[in-house]
Design a protein around this motif. Structure first.
Motif, PDB file in Angstrom:
ATOM      1  N   UNK A  20     -54.022  29.963  14.448  1.00  0.00           N
ATOM      2  CA  UNK A  20     -54.025  29.570  15.930  1.00  0.00           C
ATOM      3  C   UNK A  20     -52.724  29.708  16.677  1.00  0.00           C
ATOM      4  N   UNK A  21     -51.796  29.374  16.040  1.00  0.00           N
ATOM      5  CA  UNK A  21     -50.146  29.569  16.441  1.00  0.00           C
ATOM      6  C   UNK A  21     -49.836  30.718  16.613  1.00  0.00           C
ATOM      7  N   UNK A  22     -49.687  31.171  17.929  1.00  0.00           N
ATOM      8  CA  UNK A  22     -49.555  32.723  18.305  1.00  0.00           C
ATOM      9  C   UNK A  22     -48.135  33.076  17.951  1.00  0.00           C
ATOM     10  N   UNK A  23     -47.120  32.051  18.110  1.00  0.00           N
ATOM     11  CA  UNK A  23     -45.488  32.600  17.612  1.00  0.00           C
ATOM     12  C   UNK A  23     -45.473  32.675  16.116  1.00  0.00           C
ATOM     13  N   UNK A  24     -46.285  31.901  15.360  1.00  0.00           N
ATOM     14  CA  UNK A  24     -46.080  31.923  14.078  1.00  0.00           C
ATOM     15  C   UNK A  24     -46.923  33.327  13.428  1.00  0.00           C
ATOM     16  N   UNK A  25     -48.068  33.495  14.208  1.00  0.00           N
ATOM     17  CA  UNK A  25     -48.896  34.811  13.564  1.00  0.00           C
ATOM     18  C   UNK A  25     -48.055  36.090  13.796  1.00  0.00           C
ATOM     19  N   UNK A  26     -47.383  36.014  15.024  1.00  0.00           N
ATOM     20  CA  UNK A  26     -46.339  37.065  15.537  1.00  0.00           C
ATOM     21  C   UNK A  26     -45.062  37.168  14.222  1.00  0.00           C
ATOM     22  N   UNK A  27     -44.656  36.051  14.186  1.00  0.00           N
ATOM     23  CA  UNK A  27     -43.646  36.045  13.059  1.00  0.00           C
ATOM     24  C   UNK A  27     -44.217  36.584  11.841  1.00  0.00           C
ATOM     25  N   UNK A  28     -45.189  36.181  11.440  1.00  0.00           N
ATOM     26  CA  UNK A  28     -45.815  36.947  10.188  1.00  0.00           C
ATOM     27  C   UNK A  28     -45.936  38.471  10.304  1.00  0.00           C
ATOM     28  N   UNK A  29     -45.991  39.072  11.192  1.00  0.00           N
ATOM     29  CA  UNK A  29     -46.087  40.483  11.633  1.00  0.00           C
ATOM     30  C   UNK A  29     -44.582  41.040  11.685  1.00  0.00           C
ATOM     31  N   UNK A  30     -43.705  40.180  12.345  1.00  0.00           N
ATOM     32  CA  UNK A  30     -42.419  41.012  12.656  1.00  0.00           C
ATOM     33  C   UNK A  30     -40.921  40.541  11.680  1.00  0.00           C
ATOM     34  N   UNK A  31     -41.077  39.188  11.494  1.00  0.00           N
ATOM     35  CA  UNK A  31     -40.082  38.512  10.590  1.00  0.00           C
ATOM     36  C   UNK A  31     -40.404  38.662   8.945  1.00  0.00           C
ATOM     37  N   UNK A  32     -41.712  38.253   8.712  1.00  0.00           N
ATOM     38  CA  UNK A  32     -42.147  38.428   7.480  1.00  0.00           C
ATOM     39  C   UNK A  32     -42.645  39.639   6.888  1.00  0.00           C
ATOM     40  N   UNK A  33     -42.608  40.512   7.840  1.00  0.00           N
ATOM     41  CA  UNK A  33     -43.329  41.957   7.922  1.00  0.00           C
ATOM     42  C   UNK A  33     -44.526  42.225   7.047  1.00  0.00           C
ATOM     43  N   UNK A  34     -45.588  41.266   7.460  1.00  0.00           N
ATOM     44  CA  UNK A  34     -46.670  41.519   6.664  1.00  0.00           C
ATOM     45  C   UNK A  34     -47.482  42.813   7.203  1.00  0.00           C
ATOM     46  N   UNK A  35     -48.401  43.640   6.311  1.00  0.00           N
ATOM     47  CA  UNK A  35     -49.057  44.646   6.728  1.00  0.00           C
ATOM     48  C   UNK A  35     -50.495  44.361   6.605  1.00  0.00           C
ATOM     49  N   UNK A  36     -50.805  42.977   6.592  1.00  0.00           N
ATOM     50  CA  UNK A  36     -52.116  42.362   6.670  1.00  0.00           C
ATOM     51  C   UNK A  36     -52.869  42.766   7.753  1.00  0.00           C
ATOM     52  N   UNK A  37     -54.387  42.811   7.876  1.00  0.00           N
ATOM     53  CA  UNK A  37     -54.992  42.643   9.110  1.00  0.00           C
ATOM     54  C   UNK A  37     -54.914  41.328   9.634  1.00  0.00           C
ATOM     55  N   UNK A  38     -54.131  41.224  10.882  1.00  0.00           N
ATOM     56  CA  UNK A  38     -54.090  39.734  11.458  1.00  0.00           C
ATOM     57  C   UNK A  38     -55.093  39.345  12.288  1.00  0.00           C
ATOM     58  N   UNK A  39     -55.591  38.216  12.535  1.00  0.00           N
ATOM     59  CA  UNK A  39     -56.441  37.940  13.517  1.00  0.00           C
ATOM     60  C   UNK A  39     -55.891  36.679  14.412  1.00  0.00           C
ATOM     61  N   UNK A  40     -55.724  36.631  15.630  1.00  0.00           N
ATOM     62  CA  UNK A  40     -55.131  35.747  16.588  1.00  0.00           C
ATOM     63  C   UNK A  40     -56.287  34.753  16.810  1.00  0.00           C
ATOM     64  N   UNK A  41     -56.097  33.499  16.251  1.00  0.00           N
ATOM     65  CA  UNK A  41     -57.171  32.671  16.721  1.00  0.00           C
ATOM     66  C   UNK A  41     -57.010  31.999  18.230  1.00  0.00           C
ATOM     67  N   UNK A  42     -57.993  31.749  19.061  1.00  0.00           N
ATOM     68  CA  UNK A  42     -57.660  31.473  20.468  1.00  0.00           C
ATOM     69  C   UNK A  42     -58.536  29.816  20.636  1.00  0.00           C
ATOM     70  N   UNK A  43     -57.661  29.080  21.364  1.00  0.00           N
ATOM     71  CA  UNK A  43     -58.316  27.669  21.655  1.00  0.00           C
ATOM     72  C   UNK A  43     -58.785  27.575  22.984  1.00  0.00           C
ATOM     73  N   UNK A  44     -57.806  28.060  23.844  1.00  0.00           N
ATOM     74  CA  UNK A  44     -57.988  27.641  25.380  1.00  0.00           C
ATOM     75  C   UNK A  44     -58.253  28.884  26.220  1.00  0.00           C
ATOM     76  N   UNK A  45     -58.987  28.899  27.142  1.00  0.00           N
ATOM     77  CA  UNK A  45     -59.260  29.847  28.284  1.00  0.00           C
ATOM     78  C   UNK A  45     -58.072  30.571  28.585  1.00  0.00           C
ATOM     79  N   UNK A  46     -57.087  29.956  28.917  1.00  0.00           N
ATOM     80  CA  UNK A  46     -56.028  30.655  29.722  1.00  0.00           C
ATOM     81  C   UNK A  46     -55.391  31.488  28.732  1.00  0.00           C
ATOM     82  N   UNK A  47     -55.493  31.202  27.349  1.00  0.00           N
ATOM     83  CA  UNK A  47     -55.096  32.369  26.554  1.00  0.00           C
ATOM     84  C   UNK A  47     -55.596  33.814  26.701  1.00  0.00           C
ATOM     85  N   UNK A  48     -56.662  33.821  27.611  1.00  0.00           N
ATOM     86  CA  UNK A  48     -57.183  35.227  27.509  1.00  0.00           C
ATOM     87  C   UNK A  48     -56.192  36.203  28.458  1.00  0.00           C
ATOM     88  N   UNK A  49     -55.170  35.527  29.076  1.00  0.00           N
ATOM     89  CA  UNK A  49     -54.265  36.250  29.761  1.00  0.00           C
ATOM     90  C   UNK A  49     -53.347  36.990  28.977  1.00  0.00           C
TER      91      UNK A  49
END
Ligand code: CA
Length: 302
Positions: free
Chosen positions: A182-211
């Motif tokens: 759910x934590x967008x900053x952390x999932x982005x870190x998984x890709x950029x800083x931790x350099x994971x090549x896994x398939x990543x899914x961003x969970x979303x909790x709040x309607x405003x995240x649609x933006x």
């Protein structure tokens, strides 16, 4: 990932057995979903434990076994217990710790049976072992819970989880694993800083995240919204949808909403209507369900 619609066993076959127990996972496996989900929280000695919340008191008998280990807020935290201590607890069907009342009254009876907590590694070995013995190839869909809380307690749950995944052969998008948070900053870190090549899914909790879909697409491969974010309204007997799924698809994101429950239908008159509307009219790519058997059967008939 292929274009077929996928079924994710949410906390295992959690409609039938206490969520996130090995028994619920083995039962889910036999129902042939595409993925089985693991929620992960670290123990005091840094073992990822398969459990939905950072708390123990709504799915175990911790208040009887360790009455003195509660925090000031009267709650019991997984992170305050070693993995060996956690093994002393009995797991039960989810209940409200204030009233003791079972959350889903028609599911597995509370305080019956003999269920235990287990580690992420133990569950991976169950699923990989079953893949070996049955010849099937069912994937895992791990979620790291509340990375911020883990940081506050001096722990990096993303790094620990990715290391275990790598040890068990889950390293790239071609491996049968989807990593969610759910934590967008952390999932982005998984890709950029931790350099994971896994398939990543961003969970979303709040309607405003649609933006933020466009930004999510810079590091994630899919999104996991609440299914209600996809529905606009029902008009003259017809369901109308938000632009959510088509916006996501234009950005190349798969859409895996949560949670499909035959005993919690919301505004739908039947589970089949719910599935038909979301999977085919709204055109989602897959979904999390407590009833994997029912969606596998529904999709097989299509
Ligand atoms: Ca989850």
């Amino acid at each position: 990932m292929n274009s077929r619609k996928i079924v994710i066993a949410h906390r295992g076959a959690s409609a039938y057995l206490p969520e996130h127990t090995m028994e619920a996972k083995a039962m889910a496996y036999a129902m042939n979903p595409d993925y089985i989900e693991q929620d992960l929280v670290l123990s005091k000695d840094n073992v990822p434990v398969v459990i939905h919340d950072i708390y123990l008191d709504d799915v175990t008998n911790v208040t009887e076994v360790f009455p003195d280990k509660k925090r000031k807020d009267n709650r019991y935290y997984v992170i305050d217990f070693t993995f060996d201590e956690l093994q002393l607890l009995q797991v039960t069907e989810r209940f409200n710790p204030k009233t003791g009342k079972q959350f889903y009254p028609t599911r597995f009876p509370k305080n019956k049976g003999n269920f235990k907590l287990h580690s992420f590694e133990q569950e991976i070995e169950l699923i990989q072992g079953l893949n070996y013995s049955t010849g099937k190839n069912i994937g895992i869909y791990p979620e790291i819970k509340n990375p911020e809380f883990h940081y506050e307690n001096g722990k990096d749950i993303a790094k620990i989880t990715l290391d275990i995944l790598s040890d068990y052969g889950y390293k790239t998008k071609n491996d049968n694993c989807i990593f969610q948070c759910f934590d967008a900053k952390e999932l982005e870190r998984v890709r950029t800083e931790l350099k994971s090549d896994l398939f990543l899914v961003q969970l979303m909790e709040f309607p405003e995240e649609t933006k933020k879909l466009q930004h999510f697409a810079t590091y994630a491969d899919g999104i996991g919204p609440w299914y209600k974010q996809i529905i606009d309204k029902k008009e003259n007997g017809k369901w109308l949808f938000t632009s959510f799924v088509s916006d996501a698809h234009k950005l190349g994101l798969k859409v895996h909403p949560y949670t499909f429950r035959a005993d919690q239908l919301g505004e739908f008159s039947s589970f089949n209507e719910m599935l038909q509307v979301l999977f085919f009219e709204a055109n989602i790519d897959g979904g999390f369900t407590d009833f994997p058997d029912k969606i596998v059967e529904f999709l097989a008939k299509k």
